[in-house]
Design a protein around this motif. Sequence first.
Motif, mmCIF file in Angstrom:
data_model
loop_
_atom_site.group_PDB
_atom_site.id
_atom_site.type_symbol
_atom_site.label_atom_id
_atom_site.label_comp_id
_atom_site.label_asym_id
_atom_site.label_seq_id
_atom_site.Cartn_x
_atom_site.Cartn_y
_atom_site.Cartn_z
ATOM 1 N N LEU A 1 0.851 -1.186 0.000
ATOM 2 C CA LEU A 1 0.000 0.000 0.000
ATOM 3 C C LEU A 1 0.887 1.235 0.000
ATOM 4 O O LEU A 1 1.753 1.391 0.864
ATOM 5 N N HIS A 2 0.653 2.104 -0.975
ATOM 6 C CA HIS A 2 1.414 3.340 -1.122
ATOM 7 C C HIS A 2 0.428 4.496 -0.961
ATOM 8 O O HIS A 2 -0.537 4.600 -1.726
ATOM 9 N N LEU A 3 0.650 5.341 0.051
ATOM 10 C CA LEU A 3 -0.243 6.462 0.334
ATOM 11 C C LEU A 3 0.367 7.764 -0.154
ATOM 12 O O LEU A 3 1.579 7.962 -0.045
ATOM 13 N N GLY A 4 -0.496 8.652 -0.638
ATOM 14 C CA GLY A 4 -0.059 9.979 -1.063
ATOM 15 C C GLY A 4 -0.728 11.063 -0.244
ATOM 16 O O GLY A 4 -1.935 10.989 0.040
ATOM 17 N N TYR A 5 0.066 12.049 0.165
ATOM 18 C CA TYR A 5 -0.436 13.198 0.922
ATOM 19 C C TYR A 5 0.134 14.481 0.341
ATOM 20 O O TYR A 5 1.243 14.488 -0.204
ATOM 21 N N MET A 6 -0.614 15.579 0.503
ATOM 22 C CA MET A 6 -0.065 16.903 0.236
ATOM 23 C C MET A 6 0.604 17.329 1.537
ATOM 24 O O MET A 6 0.032 17.192 2.611
ATOM 25 N N ASP A 7 1.812 17.824 1.421
ATOM 26 C CA ASP A 7 2.545 18.226 2.610
ATOM 27 C C ASP A 7 3.143 19.605 2.386
ATOM 28 O O ASP A 7 3.753 19.860 1.358
ATOM 29 N N SER A 8 2.947 20.480 3.350
ATOM 30 C CA SER A 8 3.515 21.825 3.265
ATOM 31 C C SER A 8 4.369 22.130 4.492
ATOM 32 O O SER A 8 4.595 23.289 4.819
ATOM 33 N N SER A 9 4.872 21.100 5.147
ATOM 34 C CA SER A 9 5.659 21.298 6.359
ATOM 35 C C SER A 9 7.029 21.892 6.064
ATOM 36 O O SER A 9 7.637 22.516 6.933
ATOM 37 N N GLY A 10 7.526 21.674 4.855
ATOM 38 C CA GLY A 10 8.870 22.133 4.532
ATOM 39 C C GLY A 10 9.948 21.251 5.132
ATOM 40 O O GLY A 10 11.129 21.557 5.050
ATOM 41 N N GLU A 11 9.552 20.155 5.743
ATOM 42 C CA GLU A 11 10.495 19.265 6.429
ATOM 43 C C GLU A 11 10.831 18.006 5.635
ATOM 44 O O GLU A 11 11.652 17.210 6.053
ATOM 45 N N VAL A 12 10.188 17.817 4.485
ATOM 46 C CA VAL A 12 10.341 16.571 3.749
ATOM 47 C C VAL A 12 11.666 16.534 2.993
ATOM 48 O O VAL A 12 12.024 17.471 2.293
ATOM 49 N N THR A 13 12.374 15.426 3.180
ATOM 50 C CA THR A 13 13.595 15.167 2.421
ATOM 51 C C THR A 13 13.480 13.744 1.868
ATOM 52 O O THR A 13 12.598 12.987 2.255
ATOM 53 N N ALA A 14 14.381 13.402 0.984
ATOM 54 C CA ALA A 14 14.388 12.041 0.434
ATOM 55 C C ALA A 14 14.573 11.010 1.544
ATOM 56 O O ALA A 14 14.073 9.892 1.453
ATOM 57 N N ASP A 15 15.277 11.395 2.592
ATOM 58 C CA ASP A 15 15.559 10.453 3.675
ATOM 59 C C ASP A 15 14.402 10.269 4.659
ATOM 60 O O ASP A 15 14.322 9.248 5.329
ATOM 61 N N LYS B 1 0.325 10.975 -12.206
ATOM 62 C CA LYS B 1 1.640 10.861 -12.865
ATOM 63 C C LYS B 1 2.768 10.911 -11.841
ATOM 64 O O LYS B 1 3.742 10.172 -11.943
ATOM 65 N N LEU B 2 2.653 11.788 -10.859
ATOM 66 C CA LEU B 2 3.684 11.869 -9.828
ATOM 67 C C LEU B 2 3.716 10.595 -8.993
ATOM 68 O O LEU B 2 4.787 10.071 -8.686
ATOM 69 N N GLY B 3 2.552 10.087 -8.639
ATOM 70 C CA GLY B 3 2.480 8.843 -7.873
ATOM 71 C C GLY B 3 3.058 7.679 -8.655
ATOM 72 O O GLY B 3 3.799 6.850 -8.117
ATOM 73 N N TYR B 4 2.746 7.629 -9.949
ATOM 74 C CA TYR B 4 3.303 6.565 -10.770
ATOM 75 C C TYR B 4 4.823 6.714 -10.893
ATOM 76 O O TYR B 4 5.552 5.727 -10.850
ATOM 77 N N GLY B 5 5.310 7.931 -11.002
ATOM 78 C CA GLY B 5 6.762 8.161 -11.063
ATOM 79 C C GLY B 5 7.455 7.614 -9.822
ATOM 80 O O GLY B 5 8.521 7.001 -9.905
ATOM 81 N N TYR B 6 6.829 7.833 -8.670
ATOM 82 C CA TYR B 6 7.351 7.264 -7.423
ATOM 83 C C TYR B 6 7.408 5.743 -7.529
ATOM 84 O O TYR B 6 8.405 5.118 -7.193
#
Length: 188
Positions: free
Chosen positions: A74-88, A137-142
Amino acid sequence: METVMPMVLKTEETAKPVSQLIVGTVPCGTGYEPLHRLAWNLVRPYVDDLANKTQGEYTSYKVKTSLWSGQASLHLGYMDSSGEVTADNVGDIVIKHLINNPKKDFVGYIITRLDPDSIHIWQVVVMPEYQNTNAFKLGYGYLEGYFKEIGDMDITFSTIKDGWHKHCEELGFTEIYTVYRKSLKSNK
């Protein structure tokens, strides 16, 4: 003599973090029961709806047991505006959304299944407010990046929803009845 003078401090304006789509895989299975339960409660109404439309091809129980046993992801998608998201830390941020307020900023989900000859995109749901965006498209790219890390394989995608046909073709899938296929095998 003492004087009080108003002082104007100039501060650098900080840019407000831009909302971005983040996608992460939710650990499911016996060892992750609390997360699995939260995720299942979030997606179950949509899983039920899609399963009911298959006229018995599969049930929501089959989806749940496939997730619980590790045969599906299961892959979930969220909109995030925290500014804290990194690849790690993107996976951790997705889990924070799931734990803190699962429905808030929820964009949608993708369920993938490990089939003998391919990884199969079993269900895709995008919330109505994000359907006219590039969220799919973004979700599929992931997903494609995620799959490429696993190795060379085919990806299949079946759908009953009108409108996915155009999206699948744009992503390079070829229609085979109601199944879409795209190969990640390298041409060596």
